[in-house]
Design a protein around this motif. Sequence first.
Motif, PDB file in Angstrom:
ATOM      1  N   LYS A  33      -1.430   8.354  19.195  1.00 46.49           N
ATOM      2  CA  LYS A  33      -2.761   8.882  18.575  1.00 46.49           C
ATOM      3  C   LYS A  33      -3.045   7.855  17.430  1.00 46.49           C
ATOM      4  O   LYS A  33      -2.042   7.569  16.760  1.00 46.49           O
ATOM      5  N   VAL A  34      -4.262   7.327  17.308  1.00 47.87           N
ATOM      6  CA  VAL A  34      -4.609   6.396  16.161  1.00 47.87           C
ATOM      7  C   VAL A  34      -5.563   7.094  15.326  1.00 47.87           C
ATOM      8  O   VAL A  34      -6.574   7.605  15.729  1.00 47.87           O
ATOM      9  N   VAL A  35      -5.191   7.327  13.846  1.00 45.75           N
ATOM     10  CA  VAL A  35      -6.052   7.813  12.923  1.00 45.75           C
ATOM     11  C   VAL A  35      -6.280   7.009  11.710  1.00 45.75           C
ATOM     12  O   VAL A  35      -5.330   5.983  11.637  1.00 45.75           O
ATOM     13  N   ASP A  36      -7.227   7.401  10.876  1.00 48.38           N
ATOM     14  CA  ASP A  36      -7.323   6.676   9.653  1.00 48.38           C
ATOM     15  C   ASP A  36      -7.323   7.800   8.758  1.00 48.38           C
ATOM     16  O   ASP A  36      -6.927   8.856   8.843  1.00 48.38           O
ATOM     17  N   ASP A  37      -7.912   7.488   7.317  1.00 46.55           N
ATOM     18  CA  ASP A  37      -7.804   8.655   6.292  1.00 46.55           C
ATOM     19  C   ASP A  37      -8.874   9.395   6.536  1.00 46.55           C
ATOM     20  O   ASP A  37      -8.855  10.567   5.806  1.00 46.55           O
ATOM     21  N   PHE A  41      -2.303  -3.048  17.579  1.00 53.10           N
ATOM     22  CA  PHE A  41      -3.505  -2.049  17.336  1.00 53.10           C
ATOM     23  C   PHE A  41      -4.414  -2.917  16.451  1.00 53.10           C
ATOM     24  O   PHE A  41      -4.306  -3.324  15.275  1.00 53.10           O
ATOM     25  N   SER A  42      -5.669  -3.029  17.022  1.00 53.51           N
ATOM     26  CA  SER A  42      -6.631  -3.572  16.319  1.00 53.51           C
ATOM     27  C   SER A  42      -8.108  -3.069  16.439  1.00 53.51           C
ATOM     28  O   SER A  42      -8.321  -2.406  17.582  1.00 53.51           O
ATOM     29  N   TYR A  57     -10.425  -2.972  10.372  1.00 50.41           N
ATOM     30  CA  TYR A  57      -9.213  -2.399   9.962  1.00 50.41           C
ATOM     31  C   TYR A  57      -8.114  -3.625  10.140  1.00 50.41           C
ATOM     32  O   TYR A  57      -8.339  -4.500  10.819  1.00 50.41           O
ATOM     33  N   ASP A  58      -6.971  -3.447   9.188  1.00 46.12           N
ATOM     34  CA  ASP A  58      -5.942  -4.433   9.305  1.00 46.12           C
ATOM     35  C   ASP A  58      -5.319  -4.286  10.793  1.00 46.12           C
ATOM     36  O   ASP A  58      -4.988  -2.870  11.376  1.00 46.12           O
ATOM     37  N   THR A  59      -4.991  -5.080  11.357  1.00 45.95           N
ATOM     38  CA  THR A  59      -4.108  -5.221  12.820  1.00 45.95           C
ATOM     39  C   THR A  59      -2.610  -4.731  12.311  1.00 45.95           C
ATOM     40  O   THR A  59      -1.980  -5.226  11.599  1.00 45.95           O
ATOM     41  N   VAL A 110      -0.259   5.854  15.221  1.00 46.41           N
ATOM     42  CA  VAL A 110      -0.255   4.795  14.229  1.00 46.41           C
ATOM     43  C   VAL A 110      -1.504   5.277  13.325  1.00 46.41           C
ATOM     44  O   VAL A 110      -2.451   6.100  13.427  1.00 46.41           O
ATOM     45  N   THR A 111      -1.533   4.895  12.043  1.00 48.13           N
ATOM     46  CA  THR A 111      -2.540   5.183  10.977  1.00 48.13           C
ATOM     47  C   THR A 111      -3.046   3.677  10.596  1.00 48.13           C
ATOM     48  O   THR A 111      -1.956   2.938  10.034  1.00 48.13           O
ATOM     49  N   MET A 112      -4.373   3.662  10.866  1.00 49.71           N
ATOM     50  CA  MET A 112      -5.007   2.380  10.482  1.00 49.71           C
ATOM     51  C   MET A 112      -5.581   2.435   8.781  1.00 49.71           C
ATOM     52  O   MET A 112      -5.925   3.329   8.578  1.00 49.71           O
ATOM     53  N   THR A 113      -5.395   0.953   8.420  1.00 53.31           N
ATOM     54  CA  THR A 113      -5.852   0.961   7.125  1.00 53.31           C
ATOM     55  C   THR A 113      -7.171  -0.088   7.324  1.00 53.31           C
ATOM     56  O   THR A 113      -6.962  -0.959   7.766  1.00 53.31           O
TER      57      THR A 113
END
Length: 873
Positions: A30-34, A72-73, A77-79, A91-94
């Motif tokens: 699962k991919v998340v952000d804040d 992950f891109s 977001y930063d890759t 993964v947590t994306m920023t």
Amino acid sequence: MMKLLQLKLLMCLACIGISNVIVAQEVTGKVVDDTGSVPGVSVLVKGTAVGTTTNFEGEYSLKADIGATLVFSYVGYDTKEVVVSGSVVNVTMTAGVALDAVVLLGNRAKPRTLLDSPVPIDNIGVEELTGGGQPTIEAMLTFKVPSFNAQTQAIADATAHYDPADLRGLGPSRTLVLINGKRKNQSAQVYLNRTPGKGEVGVDLKSIPTAAIERVEILRDGASAQYGSDAIAGVINMVLKKDAQFSTFSAKSGLTTDGDGFNFATDFNTTLGFGEGGSINLTLGYYNQSHTNRAGVVDVDAEGATRDYEIEWLANNPKAGMTVGQPDLEKGDVFVNISHPVGESSEFYSFNGYTLRTGKSFAYYRAPYWRQDVADAQFLTPTEDFEGYQPTFEARIKDHINSMGLKMDLGNNWFADASVTYGRNSVSYTVNNSVNRDYLAEHGTSPTSFEPGGYSLSNIIGNLDFSSVFTEMISASFGLEYKIEYFEAVEGEPLSYYGAGSDSFAGIKPEEAGKWDRNNLGIYAGLDFDITESLLLGIAGRYEDFSDFGDNFSWKIFGRQKLGANGAIRASYSTGFRAPTLHQRFLTNSQYIIVAGSSEPLLQGTLANNNPAVEALGVPNLFAETSKNIAAGITYKFNSNFYASLDFYQINVDDRVLFSSQIGSDSDDTTTNPVEQILAENGVTAVQFFINAGDTKTTGLDIVLNYDNIDLGSAILNVNLAANFNETTIDAINTPDDLAANGYDIFERIEQGLITNSRPKSKIILGIDYIADKFNVGLYNTMFGEVTITSPLGEEFDQDLSSKVATDLSLSYHFTDKLSITGILNNIFDVYPDETLASTGTAEAASRFTYSSEVQQLGQLGTNFSIGFNYKF
């Protein structure tokens, strides 16, 4: 059936030695952000073409070996790269800069980041597009992409409803538009009025609703060797939303400070579950705008009013009844993007879009002293009360695209994509508030509404594409495309073409109506060779065979050398081509007129390329334009937030298809002028036609500077500067021998000016976004460079229109995470183009036109404002 197709493909590949399928383990995560889950994130196995995207819940699943690296891109977001150590990878994306985003455009076999790409590519998210407050996608791109231009055309018949758009100043015909990587059909309408893109055909961008778009990828390099005809200037790929994180509903309304141009827009987007693991993204949209009027005050002494009621009418109507501005427009959209897994390694997909829009533009007002014959016929009103009339040009445009296909993982890093795409654009016309003057003179009466007919263009395209990453160093793609195109001219009602036809726009006559078609087969292949971690070299080639004019082979070589981990230099050289459209080959738009000394009516107007009169003048059948494109650039990421790029290009187009100036009607003696003799023998007094006759050169420079995510305490600041500088010259006009020998200019300087001077020679865009917890502020400045009104009287009468800056301000307030309101002021300082001088001697130098529509900069709206809200749920 699908399993059978997969089996056949595997058997085929086995025949050429591709076997030993290796099955990797299933990896999920699962991919998340804040803020929560992030759908639509691209997940790729590094060094391969194995990949997927996260679903509505931010979840993904693919096959990868232990020790493989997942990339992950996503836009904004930063890759991130993560090594697989087990069956679950979360993964947590920023937030980051777009330079790290992975794009497929231009790289079929091995997706690359923008930094790694050997050609310049823009990757623009939908929030960036909509931030400036422009109403439609072509307007958004105009104020976001320096080398892209489109503006509304005033007093331009059907062209007023299409807004010709181009990339790098090369005209609408030379930009290929894709949706989800599939070719979008062109429009049914040829732009025949004196506007940018005259004589060309583009894609109807108004038919693509912004609410359906996730991002726009723009390949700023010649790409005919990869994608076929039309890609001389570059490629625009509209990527549709697939698994949207939220359902959204938005509504917006606006007005100009002149009190006209009212507009209202609303749209809805949602993602629905479909079967086991599938999704349906649905978009519904509605847009309505009212016309604007920026007509000038006429010169009374030059108008020719002689009768008392004519003089009184002119005194009461200082603008002579003119309406010059954007047309009335109403449209509705529905788009659906569908995907569903098939088995463990394949995916069925389909996207379908339908747009219906109607519009009303205005012709020249027929002042009472211009139409004394109508007044004397006492048809519309008694003579003493006759006030003239203003014909309206009304269009009903339908556009739809339907595509479905199957993406297959064939194993051992081999992938296939089989698809069928159908697209169609049609336009039907109505002319209201008009008369047929010839019929009126003969019968004492005439209808006031006419149906002049219309046009349609459709195509069916079959694609079969293969790609593979053989090793970390070598990747390849190849495939074929088969396309059938259909063009139809629909006959108008008889009174619309009787005599000279309905006033302002004559109908399509029976002999001008018809159906035409052609087919072409394209075969392409490409090879990328990562010689080292830093050095990439590649080559691509494409062969196409058209049933109506023959074949073409285009090729491309490219390279990229990394400058450490953060920079790269890149270069490419390619040949390209553009097939003449069916419209340009078969369009006839003429009328019969009575000429002194002739016992029969004679034709004048646009005649098809295969008309006997056109052939007798030595005009050959249309064939493909060809191009040579050289490009070189550098890009560098100074830190995680700041990057820059600079790219130079030169594009030479040979045998460019031109829409000629009018030939004939100069009353030379037919015994001494063979051209006049040819026309007379064919019952023609004056003619225009399409011909491969122009050689042009376009040189330019693109600059991009982005500084994102600047920390300002509880807020962040994004600063973006982008610029394009370009110049197009005409190196040669190749005139048929008989026409040249008798002194005919087949492409006069006023027509040449539409190619060389009608679009800004520079555009610089500075955008500043301040993003806080509860509110966002955007300030955008767009400088449109100089353009020139080309005079038919000679260079000394040309008028240069100075650069202009449009300043836009956007303010958004977030009541909650889901509800926000946005107010936008466009062109705050009420900037207009320079006023047109009468000394240019052009038709639009008349006082009716304060501003020229023959050349374009920032448009003629002035200050306008809008307010809207957006709700996520």
